[in-house]
Design an enzyme around this catalytic site. Structure first.
Site, PDB file in Angstrom:
ATOM      1  N   CYS A 263       3.141  -3.145   4.075  1.00  0.00           N
ATOM      2  CA  CYS A 263       2.238  -2.045   4.443  1.00  0.00           C
ATOM      3  C   CYS A 263       2.961  -1.240   5.516  1.00  0.00           C
ATOM      4  O   CYS A 263       4.185  -1.348   5.636  1.00  0.00           O
ATOM      5  CB  CYS A 263       0.860  -2.551   4.869  1.00  0.00           C
ATOM      6  SG  CYS A 263       0.796  -3.501   6.398  1.00  0.00           S
ATOM      7  N   GLY A 264       2.255  -0.458   6.301  1.00  0.00           N
ATOM      8  CA  GLY A 264       2.943   0.363   7.307  1.00  0.00           C
ATOM      9  C   GLY A 264       3.651  -0.490   8.339  1.00  0.00           C
ATOM     10  O   GLY A 264       4.807  -0.244   8.688  1.00  0.00           O
ATOM     11  N   THR A 265       2.949  -1.497   8.820  1.00  0.00           N
ATOM     12  CA  THR A 265       3.497  -2.376   9.865  1.00  0.00           C
ATOM     13  C   THR A 265       3.776  -3.794   9.391  1.00  0.00           C
ATOM     14  O   THR A 265       4.427  -4.558  10.116  1.00  0.00           O
ATOM     15  CB  THR A 265       2.475  -2.500  11.004  1.00  0.00           C
ATOM     16  OG1 THR A 265       1.256  -3.024  10.436  1.00  0.00           O
ATOM     17  CG2 THR A 265       2.205  -1.165  11.674  1.00  0.00           C
ATOM     18  N   GLY A 266       3.221  -4.174   8.256  1.00  0.00           N
ATOM     19  CA  GLY A 266       3.268  -5.577   7.809  1.00  0.00           C
ATOM     20  C   GLY A 266       2.127  -6.391   8.385  1.00  0.00           C
ATOM     21  O   GLY A 266       1.914  -7.543   7.987  1.00  0.00           O
TER      22      GLY A 266
ATOM     23  N   HIS B  38       6.856 -30.609  11.206  1.00  0.00           N
ATOM     24  CA  HIS B  38       6.620 -29.335  10.516  1.00  0.00           C
ATOM     25  C   HIS B  38       5.733 -29.552   9.287  1.00  0.00           C
ATOM     26  O   HIS B  38       4.840 -28.749   8.995  1.00  0.00           O
ATOM     27  CB  HIS B  38       7.945 -28.697  10.112  1.00  0.00           C
ATOM     28  CG  HIS B  38       8.793 -28.330  11.295  1.00  0.00           C
ATOM     29  ND1 HIS B  38       8.324 -27.521  12.307  1.00  0.00           N
ATOM     30  CD2 HIS B  38      10.056 -28.672  11.640  1.00  0.00           C
ATOM     31  CE1 HIS B  38       9.266 -27.375  13.217  1.00  0.00           C
ATOM     32  NE2 HIS B  38      10.336 -28.070  12.843  1.00  0.00           N
TER      33      HIS B  38
ATOM     34  N   ASP C  72       0.869  -1.183   0.000  1.00  0.00           N
ATOM     35  CA  ASP C  72       0.000   0.000   0.000  1.00  0.00           C
ATOM     36  C   ASP C  72       0.907   1.235   0.000  1.00  0.00           C
ATOM     37  O   ASP C  72       2.138   1.124  -0.136  1.00  0.00           O
ATOM     38  CB  ASP C  72      -0.994  -0.051   1.176  1.00  0.00           C
ATOM     39  CG  ASP C  72      -0.332   0.164   2.536  1.00  0.00           C
ATOM     40  OD1 ASP C  72       0.923   0.267   2.599  1.00  0.00           O
ATOM     41  OD2 ASP C  72      -1.051   0.236   3.539  1.00  0.00           O
ATOM     42  N   HIS C  73       0.294   2.403   0.182  1.00  0.00           N
ATOM     43  CA  HIS C  73       1.079   3.658   0.165  1.00  0.00           C
ATOM     44  C   HIS C  73       2.136   3.697   1.274  1.00  0.00           C
ATOM     45  O   HIS C  73       3.238   4.194   1.066  1.00  0.00           O
ATOM     46  CB  HIS C  73       0.123   4.854   0.307  1.00  0.00           C
ATOM     47  CG  HIS C  73      -0.695   4.806   1.562  1.00  0.00           C
ATOM     48  ND1 HIS C  73      -1.723   3.886   1.720  1.00  0.00           N
ATOM     49  CD2 HIS C  73      -0.637   5.499   2.718  1.00  0.00           C
ATOM     50  CE1 HIS C  73      -2.257   4.047   2.929  1.00  0.00           C
ATOM     51  NE2 HIS C  73      -1.612   5.015   3.555  1.00  0.00           N
TER      52      HIS C  73
ATOM     53  N   ARG D  38       2.116 -30.045  10.371  1.00  0.00           N
ATOM     54  CA  ARG D  38       1.466 -28.796  10.794  1.00  0.00           C
ATOM     55  C   ARG D  38       1.051 -27.938   9.593  1.00  0.00           C
ATOM     56  O   ARG D  38      -0.021 -27.321   9.602  1.00  0.00           O
ATOM     57  CB  ARG D  38       2.397 -28.016  11.732  1.00  0.00           C
ATOM     58  CG  ARG D  38       2.538 -28.707  13.081  1.00  0.00           C
ATOM     59  CD  ARG D  38       3.727 -28.234  13.875  1.00  0.00           C
ATOM     60  NE  ARG D  38       3.934 -29.070  15.056  1.00  0.00           N
ATOM     61  CZ  ARG D  38       5.072 -29.142  15.748  1.00  0.00           C
ATOM     62  NH1 ARG D  38       6.125 -28.434  15.378  1.00  0.00           N
ATOM     63  NH2 ARG D  38       5.160 -29.923  16.804  1.00  0.00           N
TER      64      ARG D  38
ATOM     65  N   HIS E 166       9.914 -23.790   9.192  1.00  0.00           N
ATOM     66  CA  HIS E 166       8.794 -24.382   9.928  1.00  0.00           C
ATOM     67  C   HIS E 166       7.455 -24.211   9.231  1.00  0.00           C
ATOM     68  O   HIS E 166       6.603 -25.104   9.294  1.00  0.00           O
ATOM     69  CB  HIS E 166       8.667 -23.747  11.321  1.00  0.00           C
ATOM     70  CG  HIS E 166       9.804 -24.054  12.231  1.00  0.00           C
ATOM     71  ND1 HIS E 166       9.725 -23.924  13.591  1.00  0.00           N
ATOM     72  CD2 HIS E 166      11.064 -24.485  11.980  1.00  0.00           C
ATOM     73  CE1 HIS E 166      10.876 -24.258  14.154  1.00  0.00           C
ATOM     74  NE2 HIS E 166      11.720 -24.597  13.183  1.00  0.00           N
TER      75      HIS E 166
END
Ligand code: RB5
Length: 148
Positions: free
Chosen positions: A64-67, A133, A7-8, A136, A97
């Site tokens: 994005c800003g934070t992920g 792994h 995003d921006h 799962r 994993h």
């Protein structure tokens, strides 16, 4: 193929990631955004997610800003295992994993020097051969099918 989107708030970091991939001779396709004009991250999670889910072995990078938001959105799509990567250990574990096929980063929270190292770790670490792994990740695939 490696697909990349943001995003921006992730645009500037996405552009730096693209420069890094080019320098490393890693082929990618940029699915937007192409400017810093405000854009809703689910749309770009969907573009990259649909492309990655269409072909086993393909991967994506989302910013994005934070992920966080873009990883939540990407993980709504069957076949997508999007990992919010935040240190060397999570970069390696996301591959080893979780067999994560999408890596998510935060343009407002992370630095390109770290992200470059984390991308390398995520791309170069193979999925574990250990049964627990694999089991799962198969359980995750089953959730894609049975939870409506
Ligand atoms: C956009 O302002 C911001 O909310 C978005 O980029 C992301 O950080 C959401 O998780």
């Amino acid at each position: 193929m490696l697909y990349i989107g943001s995003d921006h708030a992730g645009y500037a970091l996405k552009e730096k990631i693209k420069a890094h991939l080019t320098a490393e001779k890693i082929t990618f396709e940029d699915m937007g955004v192409h400017t810093e004009e405000s854009a809703d991250y689910p749309a770009y999670a969907e573009k990259v997610g649909r492309a990655v889910a269409a072909k086993p072995g393909d991967r994506g990078i989302l910013v994005c800003g934070t992920g966080i938001g873009i990883s939540i959105a990407a993980n709504k799509m069957p076949g997508i295992r999007a990992a919010m990567i935040y240190d060397d250990f999570s970069a390696k574990a996301a591959a080893e994993h979780n067999d994560a096929n999408v890596a998510c980063f935060g343009g407002r929270t992370q630095k390109i020097a770290d992200v470059k190292r984390w991308i390398r770790l995520w791309m170069q670490t193979p999925f574990s051969k250990e049964e627990r792994h694999r089991r799962r990740v198969q359980e995750i695939d089953r959730l894609d099918k049975r939870v409506k």
